[in-house]
Every structure is written in C-alpha cells, then in structure tokens.
Design an enzyme around this catalytic site. Structure first.
Site, mmCIF file in Angstrom:
data_model
loop_
_atom_site.group_PDB
_atom_site.id
_atom_site.type_symbol
_atom_site.label_atom_id
_atom_site.label_comp_id
_atom_site.label_asym_id
_atom_site.label_seq_id
_atom_site.Cartn_x
_atom_site.Cartn_y
_atom_site.Cartn_z
ATOM 1 N N ARG A 1 -46.886 -56.423 19.104
ATOM 2 C CA ARG A 1 -47.171 -55.637 18.344
ATOM 3 C C ARG A 1 -47.731 -54.079 19.539
ATOM 4 N NH1 ARG A 1 -51.083 -57.511 13.792
ATOM 5 N NH2 ARG A 1 -51.989 -58.966 16.365
ATOM 6 N N ASN B 1 -48.056 -58.116 12.756
ATOM 7 C CA ASN B 1 -46.669 -59.947 12.328
ATOM 8 C C ASN B 1 -46.765 -59.962 11.019
ATOM 9 O OD1 ASN B 1 -47.288 -60.460 15.108
ATOM 10 N ND2 ASN B 1 -49.368 -61.024 14.502
#
Length: 92
Positions: free
Chosen positions: A20, A38
């Site tokens: 990320r 996620n």
C-alpha cells in the site's frame, strides 16, 4: 490527454510487504489521485484517477510491486470519475 479512472485488484503475496505504501508513493509520483486498501481475502484493491498514460503506467507497475511482493494477477476495470478523490490515500 484524456482523464480516466481504473480500479485494480492485485493478488499474490501483496499484504505485509508495504504494498500500500509503495502504491501510494508511485501514484503520487505519477500525479494520480485515488486510494489503495487491503482486502480481507489477502488481495489489495486500488483506484487510480488521472492522465490515461499515467494510469496505464501505474497498472503495469502493479505487476512488480515493492521488492518483497510476489504478484500473481492484476485485474482491472474502468471506474467512474464520480469515485475519484483528491490526492492519494491509504484506506484502512
């Protein structure tokens, strides 16, 4: 250049490897807005909005990801500009 929005779902070893943070850094470098998060199934989803060439570059780079990642698939679909955000955020 045409502005587009694309949503991507990345599978493989993509959680617990700074995917990320890497995605946000690359998206910001390319001047894209959107988000990354996620998913509960171990995948990562992202929305990229901006210049068509920059979005396509970002989608291509998802296949590599950060060094510890091992991407097995990247699925994409066109998204609505209505879903676009200002800046690029990591969603929790």
């Amino acid at each position: 250049m045409r502005q587009i929005a694309m949503q991507a779902r990345v599978t493989g070893r993509v959680q617990g490897v700074a995917f990320r943070a890497w995605t946000r850094a690359r998206a910001e470098t390319l001047g894209l807005s959107g988000w990354v998060r996620n998913n509960g199934d171990g995948s990562v989803s992202a929305l990229f909005c901006g210049n068509e060439d920059a979005v396509e570059t970002m989608i291509g780079e998802l296949w590599d990801g950060p060094g510890a990642a091992s991407v097995t698939d990247v699925q994409t679909e066109a998204a609505s500009h209505d879903a676009a955000h200002t800046g690029f955020r990591i969603l929790h």
